[in-house]
Structures are given as structure tokens and as C-alpha cells.
Design an enzyme around this catalytic site. Structure first.
Site, PDB file in Angstrom:
ATOM      1  N   GLY A  14      25.376  40.494  30.624  1.00 46.96           N
ATOM      2  CA  GLY A  14      25.288  40.431  32.088  1.00 46.96           C
ATOM      3  C   GLY A  14      23.887  40.392  32.656  1.00 46.96           C
ATOM      4  N   SER A  15      22.925  39.832  31.921  1.00 50.23           N
ATOM      5  CA  SER A  15      21.570  39.781  32.501  1.00 50.23           C
ATOM      6  C   SER A  15      21.525  38.799  33.682  1.00 50.23           C
ATOM      7  CB  SER A  15      20.520  39.438  31.447  1.00 50.23           C
ATOM      8  OG  SER A  15      20.635  38.102  31.048  1.00 50.23           O
ATOM      9  N   MET A  92      32.710  33.548  28.659  1.00 48.21           N
ATOM     10  CA  MET A  92      32.797  32.661  27.497  1.00 48.21           C
ATOM     11  C   MET A  92      34.183  32.038  27.325  1.00 48.21           C
ATOM     12  SD  MET A  92      29.807  32.514  26.573  1.00 48.21           S
ATOM     13  CE  MET A  92      28.239  33.331  26.503  1.00 48.21           C
ATOM     14  N   ARG A  93      34.725  31.526  28.413  1.00 47.76           N
ATOM     15  CA  ARG A  93      36.029  30.864  28.324  1.00 47.76           C
ATOM     16  C   ARG A  93      36.047  29.627  29.206  1.00 47.76           C
ATOM     17  NH1 ARG A  93      39.724  34.049  25.925  1.00 47.76           N
ATOM     18  NH2 ARG A  93      38.881  36.141  25.577  1.00 47.76           N
ATOM     19  N   ILE A  95      37.590  27.540  31.978  1.00 51.07           N
ATOM     20  CA  ILE A  95      38.366  28.004  33.138  1.00 51.07           C
ATOM     21  C   ILE A  95      39.656  27.195  33.293  1.00 51.07           C
ATOM     22  CG2 ILE A  95      38.279  28.284  35.665  1.00 51.07           C
ATOM     23  CD1 ILE A  95      36.498  30.210  34.010  1.00 51.07           C
ATOM     24  N   ASN A 109      28.700  27.725  37.125  1.00 52.03           N
ATOM     25  CA  ASN A 109      28.416  28.253  35.775  1.00 52.03           C
ATOM     26  C   ASN A 109      26.941  28.056  35.431  1.00 52.03           C
ATOM     27  OD1 ASN A 109      29.021  29.181  33.074  1.00 52.03           O
ATOM     28  ND2 ASN A 109      28.915  27.056  32.388  1.00 52.03           N
ATOM     29  N   HIS A 111      24.532  27.431  32.107  1.00 51.11           N
ATOM     30  CA  HIS A 111      24.623  27.049  30.695  1.00 51.11           C
ATOM     31  C   HIS A 111      23.216  26.985  30.088  1.00 51.11           C
ATOM     32  CE1 HIS A 111      26.311  25.359  27.079  1.00 51.11           C
ATOM     33  NE2 HIS A 111      25.318  24.481  27.091  1.00 51.11           N
TER      34      HIS A 111
END
Ligand code: GAR
Length: 218
Positions: A14-15, A92-93, A95, A109, A111
């Protein structure tokens, strides 16, 4: 100024979630994070949410009979709280449709590669192994594909001969923490317009400086 209501989805450390919390707390973004949803009960993001008084929910796909049902329930929790923008901060899924249908052009998102290169998991390792000389990070709107939605902002870093996945990841992460809040800020100001694959940014200053485009803007 209107306060944008955000829902965050995160799976781990969660940074990026923290960078966004900090940008809100320092007044850079007029927004409020109403809820963190995580698929991982051990995610350090939960500690960050607790510290900043943000509600969190652990929602695990294994507790649902289908992927659609899982994402329908996530969408319903977000809608219930009045969330307007969904951010994937290391979620990490891929959507599912029900969430995208509930939030058209409103899921973002981050990336850790210059899309469309190196989508999916371990973008930094993929870039380092491939031997590219420049990599970076991308904030994009999410569509049904894997890291395929319209690009909002990208930032680039050099890849050095002696880089490892770790050293490259650290260099990229420093820029992730800049461009994700920047993209959210632009969204909150109503400056992002999607035209097909292109995201036009109202009032952005583009130039020929290497490594980051667009500039943070006016
Ligand atoms: C970040 O590097 C983010 O770009 C990446 O996971 C990391 C999460 O770190 N996301 C993906 O690879 C998505 N395909 P964080 O939990 O410290 O923000």
C-alpha cells in the site's frame, strides 16, 4: 471546491495508497478516501487505513460463488458509500465486469511499466529481463483487459546495466508515488476527457522534456 469521494482497492504493502492519503492530507488533492477494500487480510494497507481513520473491508474471492458475484458485491459496497472514483493501488486482480459497469471511466490503475509493454504481474522484472533501456510507470483507466485501458499519464526511468528487479522497482516506485496522485488530482478537477483510446488533459502543459509527460500542469 467539491471533494472527490474515492474508494481504494489494494492487495499488499500500500505505498501508493499511502502516497494518495498524503496528497489528500497535505491539501494537494481535494478528495476523501471513504473505504479501503482488500482481498488480503494480511495486507499492510489495512494498517495504513487504520492509522488514517479510513474504513476498511476484507473481501476475499473465495467467499463468493463466482467472480461476477465478487465484483458485484464490491461495487455495491462502494456505491453504498457514495464513492465516485475507484483506485487500484496494487490490487492484483483483473477487474470484473460488474464493477466496471457500475463505474464507467471511473476506475484507475497504476502499473509499474510503460504500457502497453510488460502488462500483468512483475512489470519491473519483465522489463529488466527483456533488457530495455527505459522503463517506467503508467496510470490508466481500467477496461476489461489486463492493463489495456486508456493511458492517463506515464513517467519513465532509465534501466541500468546492473539493475536488479529490486533496484529498478524502487526507482519506478518513486515516480508511481508522484503520477498516481497527479492523475487523481486531474480527475478531481474534471480535466480528463476520454476520446477512444486517448485521454485528453485539459490545461496540461506538454513539452519535450524527457522522462515525464504530461507535466503536472497548471
Ligand atoms: C506497485 O508497484 C504497483 O504499480 C504494482 O504493485 C505495486 C504495489 O505496491 N501494481 C501492479 O503490478 C498491478 N499490475 P504498493 O502496494 O506499495 O502500492
Amino acid at each position: 471546491m467539491k471533494t472527490l469521494k474515492i474508494g481504494a482497492l489494494a492487495s499488499g504493502r500500500g505505498s501508493n495508497f499511502q502516497a494518495i492519503i498524503d496528497s489528500i492530507e497535505t491539501g494537494c488533492i481535494h478528495a476523501q478516501i471513504l473505504v479501503l477494500i482488500t482481498d488480503n487480510p494480511k495486507a499492510f494497507s489495512i494498517e495504513r487505513a487504520k492509522k488514517h481513520g479510513i474504513e476498511y473491508l476484507v473481501m476475499r474471492p473465495k467467499d463468493y460463488s463466482s467472480r461476477d458475484e465478487y465484483f458485484r458485491d464490491i461495487a455495491s459496497e462502494l456505491k453504498k458509500r457514495g464513492v465516485e472514483l475507484v483506485i487500484l493501488a496494487g490490487f492484483m486482480r483483473v477487474i470484473g465486469k460488474p464493477l466496471l459497469a457500475a463505474y464507467p471511466d471511473s476506475v484507475m490503475n497504476i502499473h509499474p511499466a510503460l504500457l502497453p509493454s510488460f502488462p500483468g504481474l512483475h512489470g519491473q522484472k519483465q522489463a529488466n529481463d527483456y533488457g530495455v533501456k527505459i522503463s517506467g510507470c503508467t496510470v490508466h483507466f481500467v477496461d476489461e483487459g489486463m492493463d489495456t485501458g486508456p493511458v492517463i499519464i506515464q513517467a519513465a526511468v532509465p534501466v541500468n546495466d546492473d539493475d536488479t528487479e529490486e533496484t529498478l522497482s524502487e526507482r519506478i516506485l518513486r515516480l508511481e508515488h508522484k503520477i498516481f496522485p497527479e492523475a487523481i488530482k486531474m480527475f478531481s478537477e474534471g480535466r480528463l476527457e476520454i476520446h477512444g483510446r486517448k485521454v485528453r488533459i485539459k490545461g496540461a502543459a506538454f513539452d519535450d522534456r524527457p522522462f515525464i509527460n504530461p507535466l503536472p500542469g497548471k
